[in-house]
Design a protein around this motif. Structure first.
Motif, PDB file in Angstrom:
ATOM      1  N   ALA A 187       0.873  -1.174   0.000  1.00  0.00           N
ATOM      2  CA  ALA A 187       0.000   0.000   0.000  1.00  0.00           C
ATOM      3  C   ALA A 187       0.909   1.222   0.000  1.00  0.00           C
ATOM      4  N   MET A 190      -6.639   5.284   0.328  1.00  0.00           N
ATOM      5  CA  MET A 190      -5.540   4.329   0.350  1.00  0.00           C
ATOM      6  C   MET A 190      -5.710   3.376  -0.829  1.00  0.00           C
ATOM      7  N   LYS A 191      -4.608   3.034  -1.457  1.00  0.00           N
ATOM      8  CA  LYS A 191      -4.609   2.066  -2.542  1.00  0.00           C
ATOM      9  C   LYS A 191      -3.776   0.879  -2.094  1.00  0.00           C
ATOM     10  N   SER A 192      -4.073  -0.286  -2.604  1.00  0.00           N
ATOM     11  CA  SER A 192      -3.247  -1.445  -2.278  1.00  0.00           C
ATOM     12  C   SER A 192      -3.040  -2.282  -3.529  1.00  0.00           C
TER      13      SER A 192
END
Length: 169
Positions: A111, A158-160
């Motif tokens: 992330a 948030m990106k993962s």
């Protein structure tokens, strides 16, 4: 190694990370690597590694709402804005060699760092009188008091990414 000594090592590592962060004025996080090596005695494979950081929120200037027109200055608990950056987080778990052939590598969950802005809750209380009025010979008017609770706000994202890393064997 018992639980007390592991907790002591964790606290010591956190203190070292905090000291390292304090020496770097531009850093907005305290780096942390979770000690999971002891899981290797329980798991039938290498333990995963977790690298992340602890975000350090920076407070801004309190936001005070202006009183309504014609009302006496109100008492308020101002909202305080905070900004921070969620640190990059990386979890790597080695994949076991089940078929006896080429190792598969590691399963990765990452992330990237992302910005976060938040505002604390607040409150305001309006006085039950107005400012003096000329048409009433300078006598203020009685009005119902106004009470408001200002809701907290948070914005960010948030990106993962989940994938397979064959380079780290």
């Amino acid at each position: 190694m018992n639980l007390k000594s592991q907790a002591g090592i964790g606290i010591f590592a956190t203190c070292l990370a905090s000291a390292a962060m304090a020496s770097s004025a531009s850093a907005m996080e305290a780096p942390v690597e979770l000690p999971l090596r002891t899981l290797g005695t329980v798991l039938p494979m290498e333990p995963p590694t977790v690298r992340t950081g602890v975000p350090l929120p920076m407070p801004g200037t309190p936001v005070v709402e202006a009183p309504a027109s014609g009302r006496v200055q109100e008492a308020s608990l101002p909202q305080v804005p905070f900004t921070t950056e969620f640190p990059e987080t990386r979890v790597a778990a080695p994949l076991p060699d089940l078929l006896g052939g080429r190792p598969l590598g590691q399963a990765l969950l990452t992330a990237p760092g992302s910005d976060l802005a938040a505002v604390t809750p607040g409150a305001s209380l309006g006085a039950p009188i107005t400012l003096p009025r000329a048409e009433a010979q300078g006598v203020p008017d009685v009005v119902p008091p106004e009470v408001a609770v200002l809701a907290p706000k948070a914005s960010g994202g948030m990106k993962s990414h989940l994938g397979l890393d064959e380079s780290e064997k």
